[in-house]
Design a protein around this motif. Structure first.
Motif, PDB file in Angstrom:
ATOM      1  N   GLN A 195       1.053  -1.553   0.049  1.00 37.29           N
ATOM      2  CA  GLN A 195      -0.097  -0.200  -0.209  1.00 37.29           C
ATOM      3  C   GLN A 195       0.782   0.972   0.060  1.00 37.29           C
ATOM      4  O   GLN A 195       0.956   1.850  -0.240  1.00 37.29           O
ATOM      5  CB  GLN A 195      -1.321   0.030   1.203  1.00 37.29           C
ATOM      6  N   LEU A 196       1.481   1.216   1.006  1.00 39.61           N
ATOM      7  CA  LEU A 196       2.891   2.295   0.440  1.00 39.61           C
ATOM      8  C   LEU A 196       3.306   3.016  -0.683  1.00 39.61           C
ATOM      9  O   LEU A 196       3.234   3.563  -1.341  1.00 39.61           O
ATOM     10  CB  LEU A 196       3.526   2.114   1.944  1.00 39.61           C
ATOM     11  N   LYS A 197       3.863   1.605  -1.037  1.00 37.91           N
ATOM     12  CA  LYS A 197       5.014   2.046  -2.465  1.00 37.91           C
ATOM     13  C   LYS A 197       3.701   2.393  -3.331  1.00 37.91           C
ATOM     14  O   LYS A 197       3.874   3.577  -4.541  1.00 37.91           O
ATOM     15  CB  LYS A 197       5.498   0.759  -3.093  1.00 37.91           C
ATOM     16  N   ASP A 198       1.995   1.589  -3.195  1.00 36.24           N
ATOM     17  CA  ASP A 198       1.392   2.583  -4.149  1.00 36.24           C
ATOM     18  C   ASP A 198       0.672   3.888  -4.127  1.00 36.24           C
ATOM     19  O   ASP A 198       0.369   4.862  -4.881  1.00 36.24           O
ATOM     20  CB  ASP A 198       0.407   1.706  -4.576  1.00 36.24           C
ATOM     21  N   ALA A 199       0.612   4.569  -3.543  1.00 34.99           N
ATOM     22  CA  ALA A 199       0.506   5.889  -2.337  1.00 34.99           C
ATOM     23  C   ALA A 199       1.234   6.562  -2.194  1.00 34.99           C
ATOM     24  O   ALA A 199       1.102   7.957  -2.559  1.00 34.99           O
ATOM     25  CB  ALA A 199       0.222   5.353  -1.065  1.00 34.99           C
ATOM     26  N   ILE A 200       2.449   6.517  -2.290  1.00 34.03           N
ATOM     27  CA  ILE A 200       3.373   7.910  -2.812  1.00 34.03           C
ATOM     28  C   ILE A 200       3.669   8.309  -4.167  1.00 34.03           C
ATOM     29  O   ILE A 200       3.689   7.900  -5.103  1.00 34.03           O
ATOM     30  CB  ILE A 200       5.290   7.419  -1.862  1.00 34.03           C
ATOM     31  N   PRO A 201       3.502  10.122  -4.060  1.00 35.32           N
ATOM     32  CA  PRO A 201       2.840  10.609  -5.246  1.00 35.32           C
ATOM     33  C   PRO A 201       4.658  10.077  -6.116  1.00 35.32           C
ATOM     34  O   PRO A 201       5.939  10.116  -5.416  1.00 35.32           O
ATOM     35  CB  PRO A 201       2.454  12.000  -4.607  1.00 35.32           C
ATOM     36  N   GLY A 202       3.761  10.265  -7.540  1.00 38.71           N
ATOM     37  CA  GLY A 202       5.058  10.619  -8.609  1.00 38.71           C
ATOM     38  C   GLY A 202       5.579   9.636  -9.264  1.00 38.71           C
ATOM     39  O   GLY A 202       4.646   9.099  -9.381  1.00 38.71           O
ATOM     40  N   LYS A 203       6.347   9.642 -10.371  1.00 36.68           N
ATOM     41  CA  LYS A 203       6.487   8.616 -11.869  1.00 36.68           C
ATOM     42  C   LYS A 203       7.069   8.114 -11.346  1.00 36.68           C
ATOM     43  O   LYS A 203       7.817   7.828 -10.004  1.00 36.68           O
ATOM     44  CB  LYS A 203       6.774  10.090 -13.059  1.00 36.68           C
ATOM     45  N   GLY A 204       8.272   7.522 -11.851  1.00 35.30           N
ATOM     46  CA  GLY A 204       8.457   5.853 -12.124  1.00 35.30           C
ATOM     47  C   GLY A 204       7.908   4.270 -12.181  1.00 35.30           C
ATOM     48  O   GLY A 204       6.164   4.552 -12.842  1.00 35.30           O
ATOM     49  N   ARG A 205       8.219   3.895 -12.230  1.00 38.21           N
ATOM     50  CA  ARG A 205       7.810   2.476 -12.238  1.00 38.21           C
ATOM     51  C   ARG A 205       7.501   1.834 -11.472  1.00 38.21           C
ATOM     52  O   ARG A 205       8.881   1.295 -10.572  1.00 38.21           O
ATOM     53  CB  ARG A 205       8.657   1.755 -13.499  1.00 38.21           C
ATOM     54  N   THR A 206       6.623   1.381 -10.255  1.00 41.54           N
ATOM     55  CA  THR A 206       6.518   1.075  -9.553  1.00 41.54           C
ATOM     56  C   THR A 206       6.560  -0.626  -9.471  1.00 41.54           C
ATOM     57  O   THR A 206       5.954  -1.400  -9.908  1.00 41.54           O
ATOM     58  CB  THR A 206       4.909   0.908  -8.999  1.00 41.54           C
ATOM     59  N   VAL A 207       7.521  -0.781  -8.307  1.00 43.83           N
ATOM     60  CA  VAL A 207       8.007  -2.492  -8.385  1.00 43.83           C
ATOM     61  C   VAL A 207       6.205  -3.769  -8.437  1.00 43.83           C
ATOM     62  O   VAL A 207       6.013  -3.177  -7.723  1.00 43.83           O
ATOM     63  CB  VAL A 207       8.523  -2.592  -7.281  1.00 43.83           C
ATOM     64  N   PRO A 208       6.103  -3.990  -8.837  1.00 45.16           N
ATOM     65  CA  PRO A 208       5.376  -5.190  -8.419  1.00 45.16           C
ATOM     66  C   PRO A 208       5.271  -5.337  -7.260  1.00 45.16           C
ATOM     67  O   PRO A 208       6.228  -5.899  -7.195  1.00 45.16           O
ATOM     68  CB  PRO A 208       4.939  -5.999  -9.963  1.00 45.16           C
ATOM     69  N   ASP A 209       3.477  -6.376  -6.828  1.00 45.20           N
ATOM     70  CA  ASP A 209       3.663  -6.733  -5.195  1.00 45.20           C
ATOM     71  C   ASP A 209       4.514  -7.845  -5.963  1.00 45.20           C
ATOM     72  O   ASP A 209       4.884  -8.048  -4.580  1.00 45.20           O
ATOM     73  CB  ASP A 209       2.407  -7.336  -4.852  1.00 45.20           C
ATOM     74  N   ALA A 210       4.344  -8.880  -6.106  1.00 47.56           N
ATOM     75  CA  ALA A 210       5.273 -10.200  -6.335  1.00 47.56           C
ATOM     76  C   ALA A 210       6.382 -10.317  -6.565  1.00 47.56           C
ATOM     77  O   ALA A 210       7.691 -11.008  -6.659  1.00 47.56           O
ATOM     78  CB  ALA A 210       4.663 -10.859  -7.350  1.00 47.56           C
ATOM     79  N   ASN A 211       7.292  -8.751  -7.149  1.00 47.43           N
ATOM     80  CA  ASN A 211       8.238  -8.681  -6.963  1.00 47.43           C
ATOM     81  C   ASN A 211       9.424  -8.704  -6.048  1.00 47.43           C
ATOM     82  O   ASN A 211      10.449  -8.424  -5.756  1.00 47.43           O
ATOM     83  CB  ASN A 211       9.228  -7.825  -8.731  1.00 47.43           C
ATOM     84  N   LEU A 212       8.554  -8.047  -4.812  1.00 44.03           N
ATOM     85  CA  LEU A 212       9.026  -7.170  -3.968  1.00 44.03           C
ATOM     86  C   LEU A 212       9.673  -8.194  -3.421  1.00 44.03           C
ATOM     87  O   LEU A 212       9.827  -9.126  -2.554  1.00 44.03           O
ATOM     88  CB  LEU A 212       7.893  -6.836  -2.439  1.00 44.03           C
ATOM     89  N   HIS A 213      11.424  -7.780  -2.815  1.00 49.39           N
ATOM     90  CA  HIS A 213      12.504  -8.827  -2.015  1.00 49.39           C
ATOM     91  C   HIS A 213      13.202  -7.760  -1.560  1.00 49.39           C
ATOM     92  O   HIS A 213      13.515  -6.820  -1.826  1.00 49.39           O
ATOM     93  CB  HIS A 213      12.911  -9.755  -3.464  1.00 49.39           C
ATOM     94  N   MET A 214      13.796  -8.708  -0.819  1.00 54.27           N
ATOM     95  CA  MET A 214      15.517  -7.402  -0.039  1.00 54.27           C
ATOM     96  C   MET A 214      16.873  -8.767  -0.924  1.00 54.27           C
ATOM     97  O   MET A 214      16.927 -10.095  -0.198  1.00 54.27           O
ATOM     98  CB  MET A 214      15.585  -7.698   1.294  1.00 54.27           C
TER      99      MET A 214
END
Length: 201
Positions: A41-60
């Motif tokens: 939810q946080l990554k999708d809510a931050i304003p600004g352009k760019g390419r948001t990482v898909p939920d399934a691709n989040l990792h460390m």
């Protein structure tokens, strides 16, 4: 996650695949489900352009390997199976932007000892196989958005996510239309505290 050294890239061998070691954020599900959903939810809510990482691709990421051959991958899997690293938990409380790589990421002001040990040992195993590794100090982070041409407006309050890590994996990065998909090739458990205690007796 990709590290560029400024050196020219040579064509990869025909039997090679783009791979990396990483910690999944969705396991164990019982402990990580709530923070993982909040992070999405946080990554999708931050304003600004760019390419948001898909939920399934989040990792460390633990170690980026680049193009490696099947033979190198097999050797790595054998070598990594000998590692014994304790399971650990980690607070992520820093939301940051890397201007040079145009990446928005979530990190921490501390690096747990087992995490640093795991990243260092994986780095060493990769180097032993002739795989070029980033020489900078390991910075644990979760990439949230890429290709940001300017610093996004970040929340005044720093986030606080607690994730528990009980296993890590070797992943294949595959082209998936305009994006990429990360497919798990192999996975290893981290040592649970109670098992570690029994082993030391």
């Amino acid at each position: 996650m990709t590290h560029h050294s400024g050196q020219p890239d040579f064509p990869p061998p025909p039997d090679s695949r783009r791979m990396f070691f990483a910690l999944p954020l969705t396991e164990p599900p019982a402990a990580n489900q709530a923070p993982y959903q909040r992070l999405c939810q946080l990554k999708d809510a931050i304003p600004g352009k760019g390419r948001t990482v898909p939920d399934a691709n989040l990792h460390m990421t633990l170690a980026f390997l680049g193009q490696i051959t099947d033979k190198q991958a097999s050797q790595l899997i054998r070598d990594v199976s000998q590692l014994a690293i304790p399971a650990f938990s980690m607070h992520f409380n820093l939301l940051r932007y890397w201007k040079r790589s145009r990446v928005l990421w979530l990190g921490s002001d501390t690096c747990p000892e087992p995490l640093e040990l795991l990243a260092t040992q994986l780095n060493g195993l990769a180097q032993a196989l002739g795989l070029r590794q980033d020489t900078r100090r390991y910075t644990p982070h979760i990439t949230l958005r890429k290709n940001l041409r300017q610093r996004p407006v970040l929340p005044d309050e720093q986030p606080d996510f607690l994730f528990h890590f009980q296993r890590f994996g070797l992943y294949i990065s595959e082209t998936n239309g305009p994006g990429v998909r990360y497919r798990l090739a192999n996975q290893w458990p981290l040592i649970q505290p109670e098992i570690a205690v029994q082993d030391s007796e």
